[in-house]
Design a protein around this motif. Structure first.
Motif, PDB file in Angstrom:
ATOM      1  N   LEU A 129       0.818  -1.235  -0.211  1.00 22.99           N
ATOM      2  CA  LEU A 129       0.047  -0.083  -0.010  1.00 22.99           C
ATOM      3  C   LEU A 129       0.708   1.263  -0.075  1.00 22.99           C
TER       4      LEU A 129
ATOM      5  N   ILE B 292       0.326   5.373   0.064  1.00 27.26           N
ATOM      6  CA  ILE B 292      -0.526   6.518   0.369  1.00 27.26           C
ATOM      7  C   ILE B 292       0.514   7.632  -0.060  1.00 27.26           C
TER       8      ILE B 292
ATOM      9  N   HIS C 185      -1.451  -0.978  -4.692  1.00 24.65           N
ATOM     10  CA  HIS C 185      -2.565  -0.256  -4.104  1.00 24.65           C
ATOM     11  C   HIS C 185      -2.003   1.215  -3.801  1.00 24.65           C
TER      12      HIS C 185
ATOM     13  N   LEU D 226      -8.105   5.685  -0.113  1.00 27.91           N
ATOM     14  CA  LEU D 226      -8.268   4.449   0.707  1.00 27.91           C
ATOM     15  C   LEU D 226      -9.249   4.538   1.776  1.00 27.91           C
TER      16      LEU D 226
END
Length: 352
Positions: A57, A59, A86, A93
């Motif tokens: 992930l 961000i 992701h 998210l």
């Protein structure tokens, strides 16, 4: 391809990109190749460490940064593998998590997300229904107050609390959330153990870009997601924290290795590839006076004119403009510059 990526990094960048397991903090000064390092890290994780890209992930702070990271990853990893990582903003998210789990909080999954304009319409309707006096607070001012409260900038006054209660009640009854609720409700839904474990087992490796711009609740969400595997990598620059008016908390960055993850590996990217040495000497001498920061000094191999930095203190804004215009005139007439060599940054549009 992987070797080429890692070989293009300097020593500190490479160390940060290859420190895969456990908590990692990277202080990345301006122009030091932060994004390049982050991209190289993901490529290294997938191609060299054989980590499933689905378990990563990343961000980002803006949708533009998300798109850029996807594009650059695809160049090295191919569309298929890069699409499995992701990459999203924290709000995207949270929206994804809530679409699956928000019913636990009494909402339906098809909730509507309000922007500021729609918040204003809701508050205007509430003012009419509840006969609220606009003399104390207008609906427009309440939009800002609610945002400030939810972002931890300031508490609500007693006179504002009732309006806030009406607002939140209206939203829930009509299956609506505002932008800040995406964070608040996600933080609440992650209190459910089965939900938290699901996402912890999914996102085993978490990377956070522009960490200096996170607020308290954003960091709480990230810490919860990372609490099981502890493979959390954050990168940012405390010297570039400019969003405190939106709730950004630079303490998140300062507390990461000193308080929350004392075993974290800490790296500093200080080689600037953007500016010459005179620009950096000027900025270093200025920023070192900040008290709430991690000590670091940017360096570069680019040599600049000894007169690169000039500070002019003007009393009136007209004097600022006059000074800039005269400087441009001098550069064109005496230093053989052209208009395309010159950029002007200004604080507000009145100066333009």
């Amino acid at each position: 391809m992987l070797d080429n990526v890692l070989e293009s990094l300097n020593k500190e960048q490479r160390n940060a990109a290859t420190a895969v397991n456990g908590p990692v903090m990277v202080f990345a000064g301006a122009g030091t190749g932060k994004t390049k390092t982050l991209i190289a890290r993901i490529i290294n994780m997938v191609q060299n460490e054989h980590i499933n890209p689905r378990n990563i992930l990343a961000i980002t702070f803006t949708k533009k940064a998300t798109a850029e990271m996807r594009e650059r990853l695809a160049l090295y990893m191919g569309e298929q593998n890069s699409s499995l990582v992701h990459i999203s903003t924290i709000h995207s998210l949270c929206n994804r998590i809530l679409r699956r789990n928000i019913q636990l909080l009494g909402y339906n999954r098809d909730f509507e997300i309000l922007d500021d304009e729609e918040m204003l319409k809701v508050l205007t309707e509430i003012y009419k229904e509840e006969k609220i006096d606009r003399k104390l607070y207008t609906p427009k001012s309440m939009v800002k107050m609610i945002g400030d409260y939810k972002n931890g900038i300031r508490p609500l006054k007693e006179s504002e609390e009732k309006i806030y209660e009406y607002y939140q009640k209206y939203l829930k009854e009509n299956n609506m959330v505002d932008f800040d609720d995406l964070l608040i409700l996600t933080n609440q839904v992650l209190e459910y153990e089965e939900v938290l474990e699901y996402y912890q087992d999914w996102y085993k490796y978490i990377l956070v870009d522009e960490f200096q711009d996170t607020n308290v609740i954003q960091y709480e969400i990230v810490k919860k997601l990372a609490s099981k595997n502890r493979n959390i990598f954050v990168v940012g620059d405390d010297d570039q924290s400019i969003y405190s008016f939106r709730g950004a908390c630079v303490d998140n960055m300062l507390n990461f290795s000193k308080k929350d993850y004392p075993d974290a590996q800490v790296f500093k990217l200080v080689e600037n590839y953007r500016s010459n040495d005179m620009i950096l000497k000027g900025s270093n001498s200025l920023i070192k006076n900040n008290t709430m920061r991690e000590p670091k000094e940017l360096i570069t191999s680019k040599k600049g004119d000894i007169h690169s930095v000039i500070v002019h203190d003007a009393y009136y804004y007209e004097d600022e403009v006059r000074f800039v215009v005269n400087e441009i005139s001098h550069l064109l007439k005496h230093d053989n510059y052209s208009y395309k060599d010159i950029a002007i940054l200004y604080r507000n549009n009145a100066l333009s």
